[in-house]
Design a protein around this motif. Sequence first.
Motif, PDB file in Angstrom:
ATOM      1  N   THR A  37       0.805  -1.504  -0.122  1.00  0.00           N
ATOM      2  CA  THR A  37      -0.150  -0.022   0.161  1.00  0.00           C
ATOM      3  C   THR A  37       0.906   1.457   0.057  1.00  0.00           C
ATOM      4  OG1 THR A  37      -1.742  -1.387   1.461  1.00  0.00           O
ATOM      5  CG2 THR A  37      -1.939   1.179   1.275  1.00  0.00           C
ATOM      6  N   LYS A  38       1.708   1.261   0.898  1.00  0.00           N
ATOM      7  CA  LYS A  38       2.680   2.499   0.780  1.00  0.00           C
ATOM      8  C   LYS A  38       3.591   2.555  -0.423  1.00  0.00           C
ATOM      9  CE  LYS A  38       4.939   2.643   5.010  1.00  0.00           C
ATOM     10  NZ  LYS A  38       5.776   1.943   6.028  1.00  0.00           N
ATOM     11  N   ASN A  39       3.895   1.588  -1.277  1.00  0.00           N
ATOM     12  CA  ASN A  39       4.578   1.708  -2.391  1.00  0.00           C
ATOM     13  C   ASN A  39       3.891   2.243  -3.558  1.00  0.00           C
ATOM     14  OD1 ASN A  39       6.943   0.492  -1.106  1.00  0.00           O
ATOM     15  ND2 ASN A  39       6.652  -1.409  -2.153  1.00  0.00           N
ATOM     16  N   ILE A  40       2.247   1.686  -3.323  1.00  0.00           N
ATOM     17  CA  ILE A  40       1.502   2.233  -4.350  1.00  0.00           C
ATOM     18  C   ILE A  40       1.070   3.690  -4.274  1.00  0.00           C
ATOM     19  CG2 ILE A  40      -0.855   2.222  -5.246  1.00  0.00           C
ATOM     20  CD1 ILE A  40      -0.882  -0.930  -4.755  1.00  0.00           C
ATOM     21  N   LYS A  41       0.853   3.989  -2.939  1.00  0.00           N
ATOM     22  CA  LYS A  41       0.545   5.548  -2.669  1.00  0.00           C
ATOM     23  C   LYS A  41       1.672   6.283  -3.142  1.00  0.00           C
ATOM     24  CE  LYS A  41      -2.586   5.164   1.559  1.00  0.00           C
ATOM     25  NZ  LYS A  41      -2.561   5.245   2.863  1.00  0.00           N
ATOM     26  N   ARG A  42       2.934   5.900  -2.796  1.00  0.00           N
ATOM     27  CA  ARG A  42       4.053   6.906  -3.038  1.00  0.00           C
ATOM     28  C   ARG A  42       4.168   6.911  -4.595  1.00  0.00           C
ATOM     29  NH1 ARG A  42       8.592   3.757  -0.695  1.00  0.00           N
ATOM     30  NH2 ARG A  42       7.777   4.128   1.091  1.00  0.00           N
ATOM     31  N   MET A  68      -2.848   3.438 -13.943  1.00  0.00           N
ATOM     32  CA  MET A  68      -2.970   1.977 -14.302  1.00  0.00           C
ATOM     33  C   MET A  68      -1.518   1.696 -14.673  1.00  0.00           C
ATOM     34  SD  MET A  68      -5.846   0.303 -13.878  1.00  0.00           S
ATOM     35  CE  MET A  68      -5.871  -1.121 -14.961  1.00  0.00           C
ATOM     36  N   THR A  69      -0.843   2.539 -15.287  1.00  0.00           N
ATOM     37  CA  THR A  69       0.495   2.155 -16.121  1.00  0.00           C
ATOM     38  C   THR A  69       1.387   2.058 -14.759  1.00  0.00           C
ATOM     39  OG1 THR A  69       0.051   3.584 -18.115  1.00  0.00           O
ATOM     40  CG2 THR A  69       2.217   3.332 -17.596  1.00  0.00           C
ATOM     41  N   ARG A  70       1.566   3.155 -14.006  1.00  0.00           N
ATOM     42  CA  ARG A  70       2.226   3.195 -12.754  1.00  0.00           C
ATOM     43  C   ARG A  70       1.948   2.024 -12.027  1.00  0.00           C
ATOM     44  NH1 ARG A  70       3.175   9.499 -11.039  1.00  0.00           N
ATOM     45  NH2 ARG A  70       3.416  10.363 -13.125  1.00  0.00           N
ATOM     46  N   ILE A  71       0.871   1.724 -11.684  1.00  0.00           N
ATOM     47  CA  ILE A  71       0.625   0.493 -10.642  1.00  0.00           C
ATOM     48  C   ILE A  71       0.865  -0.845 -11.220  1.00  0.00           C
ATOM     49  CG2 ILE A  71      -1.373  -0.663  -9.264  1.00  0.00           C
ATOM     50  CD1 ILE A  71      -2.640   2.042  -8.925  1.00  0.00           C
ATOM     51  N   GLY A  72       0.960  -0.824 -12.716  1.00  0.00           N
ATOM     52  CA  GLY A  72       1.141  -2.101 -13.283  1.00  0.00           C
ATOM     53  C   GLY A  72       2.608  -2.457 -13.258  1.00  0.00           C
ATOM     54  N   LYS A  73       3.492  -1.506 -12.829  1.00  0.00           N
ATOM     55  CA  LYS A  73       4.734  -1.803 -12.808  1.00  0.00           C
ATOM     56  C   LYS A  73       5.324  -2.191 -11.482  1.00  0.00           C
ATOM     57  CE  LYS A  73       6.117   1.059 -16.555  1.00  0.00           C
ATOM     58  NZ  LYS A  73       6.756   2.523 -17.097  1.00  0.00           N
ATOM     59  N   ILE A  74       4.355  -1.823 -10.450  1.00  0.00           N
ATOM     60  CA  ILE A  74       4.714  -2.114  -8.942  1.00  0.00           C
ATOM     61  C   ILE A  74       4.625  -3.754  -8.783  1.00  0.00           C
ATOM     62  CG2 ILE A  74       3.815  -1.807  -6.477  1.00  0.00           C
ATOM     63  CD1 ILE A  74       3.151   0.949  -7.662  1.00  0.00           C
ATOM     64  N   CYS A  81      19.353   4.173 -13.456  1.00  0.00           N
ATOM     65  CA  CYS A  81      18.776   4.202 -11.980  1.00  0.00           C
ATOM     66  C   CYS A  81      17.465   4.687 -12.000  1.00  0.00           C
ATOM     67  CB  CYS A  81      19.891   4.859 -11.260  1.00  0.00           C
ATOM     68  SG  CYS A  81      20.386   4.187  -9.909  1.00  0.00           S
ATOM     69  N   GLU A  82      17.485   5.848 -12.823  1.00  0.00           N
ATOM     70  CA  GLU A  82      16.083   6.723 -12.603  1.00  0.00           C
ATOM     71  C   GLU A  82      14.887   5.795 -13.152  1.00  0.00           C
ATOM     72  OE1 GLU A  82      16.247  10.988 -13.048  1.00  0.00           O
ATOM     73  OE2 GLU A  82      14.923  10.657 -14.346  1.00  0.00           O
ATOM     74  N   LYS A  83      15.458   5.079 -14.365  1.00  0.00           N
ATOM     75  CA  LYS A  83      14.214   3.979 -15.050  1.00  0.00           C
ATOM     76  C   LYS A  83      13.866   3.038 -13.978  1.00  0.00           C
ATOM     77  CE  LYS A  83      12.945   4.040 -18.790  1.00  0.00           C
ATOM     78  NZ  LYS A  83      11.701   4.596 -19.223  1.00  0.00           N
ATOM     79  N   LEU A  84      14.759   2.452 -13.130  1.00  0.00           N
ATOM     80  CA  LEU A  84      14.407   1.530 -12.403  1.00  0.00           C
ATOM     81  C   LEU A  84      13.694   1.952 -11.210  1.00  0.00           C
ATOM     82  CD1 LEU A  84      17.948  -0.465 -11.954  1.00  0.00           C
ATOM     83  CD2 LEU A  84      16.007  -1.051 -13.237  1.00  0.00           C
ATOM     84  N   THR A  85      13.626   3.097 -10.916  1.00  0.00           N
ATOM     85  CA  THR A  85      12.620   3.706  -9.508  1.00  0.00           C
ATOM     86  C   THR A  85      11.407   3.255  -9.981  1.00  0.00           C
ATOM     87  OG1 THR A  85      12.699   5.732 -10.719  1.00  0.00           O
ATOM     88  CG2 THR A  85      14.417   5.164  -8.841  1.00  0.00           C
ATOM     89  N   ASP A  86      10.975   3.056 -11.446  1.00  0.00           N
ATOM     90  CA  ASP A  86       9.502   2.806 -11.628  1.00  0.00           C
ATOM     91  C   ASP A  86       9.087   1.771 -11.042  1.00  0.00           C
ATOM     92  OD1 ASP A  86       9.294   5.142 -13.354  1.00  0.00           O
ATOM     93  OD2 ASP A  86       9.182   3.968 -15.244  1.00  0.00           O
ATOM     94  N   TYR A  87      10.280   0.883 -11.042  1.00  0.00           N
ATOM     95  CA  TYR A  87       9.657  -0.629 -10.483  1.00  0.00           C
ATOM     96  C   TYR A  87      10.305  -0.784  -8.876  1.00  0.00           C
ATOM     97  CZ  TYR A  87       9.731  -1.278 -15.494  1.00  0.00           C
ATOM     98  OH  TYR A  87       9.885  -0.947 -16.816  1.00  0.00           O
ATOM     99  N   CYS A  88      11.526  -0.170  -8.655  1.00  0.00           N
ATOM    100  CA  CYS A  88      12.019  -0.346  -7.410  1.00  0.00           C
ATOM    101  C   CYS A  88      11.825   0.567  -6.333  1.00  0.00           C
ATOM    102  CB  CYS A  88      13.735  -0.349  -7.411  1.00  0.00           C
ATOM    103  SG  CYS A  88      14.117  -1.707  -8.924  1.00  0.00           S
ATOM    104  N   GLY A 134      -0.641  -8.054 -13.217  1.00  0.00           N
ATOM    105  CA  GLY A 134       0.290  -7.186 -12.539  1.00  0.00           C
ATOM    106  C   GLY A 134       1.640  -7.703 -12.868  1.00  0.00           C
ATOM    107  N   ALA A 135       2.375  -7.129 -12.315  1.00  0.00           N
ATOM    108  CA  ALA A 135       3.984  -7.456 -12.296  1.00  0.00           C
ATOM    109  C   ALA A 135       4.403  -8.571 -11.469  1.00  0.00           C
ATOM    110  CB  ALA A 135       4.748  -6.124 -11.754  1.00  0.00           C
ATOM    111  N   GLY A 136       3.536  -9.041 -10.618  1.00  0.00           N
ATOM    112  CA  GLY A 136       4.018 -10.173  -9.931  1.00  0.00           C
ATOM    113  C   GLY A 136       4.820  -9.864  -8.780  1.00  0.00           C
ATOM    114  N   GLY A 137       5.319 -11.144  -8.295  1.00  0.00           N
ATOM    115  CA  GLY A 137       6.428 -10.977  -7.175  1.00  0.00           C
ATOM    116  C   GLY A 137       5.914 -10.437  -5.980  1.00  0.00           C
TER     117      GLY A 137
END
Length: 392
Positions: free
Chosen positions: A27-32, A64-70, A228-235, A169-172
């Motif tokens: 929830t925290k990751n999504i909200k952020r 949706m695009t952003r949450i799809g990568k979480i 690094c910046e690109k990876l922040t979308d996921y990480c 979703g991105a799974g994991g």
Amino acid sequence: MKEIILVKYGEMALKGLNKKTFEDILTKNIKRRIKSLGRFICTSAQSTLYITPDDDSIDLDETMTRIGKIFGIAALCRACVCEKSFDDIKEKSFEYLSDILSCARTFKVTAKRADKAFPMKSPEICMELGGALLERFPNLTVDVKNPEVTVTVEIRDTNAYVHAENIKGAGGLPVGSSGKAMLLLSGGIDSPVAGWMMAKRGVHIAAIHYVSPPYTSDRAQLKVEQLCEKLTDYCGGIAFFCVPFTEIQETIKDNCPEEFFTIIMRRIMMEIAQRIAEKDGCLALITGESVGQVASQTMAAIACTDAVCRMPVFRPLVGMDKTEIIETARKIDTFDISTLPYEDCCTVFTPRHPKVRPVLADVEKAQNSFDFEPLIQKAVEETELKIFNFAR
Ligand code: ATP
Ligand code: MG
């Protein structure tokens, strides 16, 4: 019509007592991640997170695009909010699903009745709504086994919801649920993929990069920062450590046998990485190595590198072919950055004939011909830290 986003938990739904911790992190990751798009209200019930936009101007496609990568999410969908009456569910279904149902040939209805006080039971909802949709959209027939469209009705505590498409979703596991590890991030294709794969297992990523100016340019470093910046979308946020490596590389060149240049360099990279990792609270190192890809990645070479490691080294690409790695790099959108043509410090002073099957005792002897410890300490002290976060 009011729309919300439903997020279904992935693997963490199977967790026992720890489930709440995983849920809180997700929830925290999504909200952020969606905060900059506007105000949302997030509530959870029965392994589903309900994300309600607080005003109509919020861009739900981008959400949706952003949450799809979480990581940590099995599926997500946009849904229409209905009152808990069959008439409202029916009317809203007609309107909300009109586009998708008017061009489909087959469909079915499924219903989930979490609120057992709702007067109709699930099979009855399916029958009634199915019948109404057949009448409204004469192009449709029912196919319960392999429908083009599945209309889902969910009756929950305060509202009912109708939706038609479930996006994978991105799974994991949610990033941060498995502790932190230090990714050795080069500007190449492999290491960003390795970081993404470990983040998928819930690992919070920190990154370390070695630069050797003037042999490597500022633009080479900027490229890695872009990765690094690109990876922040996921990480999520990434602490990026940049290590000055010129003096060490020149010293290796001037003091060690050429055939061991690369392997000694890699051992010193690992040594520096784990010192910084320990200070930063990381529990492991991550590299983008894959068995047999280059001379320093034969099993014998990996054994010589690992001999200096006190913490686990994760190599998630170890059994993957380059084509599979490239496929993933394209999917996560790091490929185009990785293939920008700037040099990496690994390509500085590469031996003409590297040892493919190095023997540890020989490597140690070669490395011990010079006392690298003061240089290692200096590199650690002069390492610079930058924090990366979502660009938007
Ligand atoms: P990549 O595509 O990730 O660069 P590679 O196939 O080119 O990998 P090497 O250059 O041998 O392989 O590097 C192996 C691993 O060592 C990389 O995947 C990365 O984890 C790490 N590494 C290499 N160079 C650097 C660097 N300059 N800074 C940080 N880590 C590095
Ligand atoms: Mg490389």
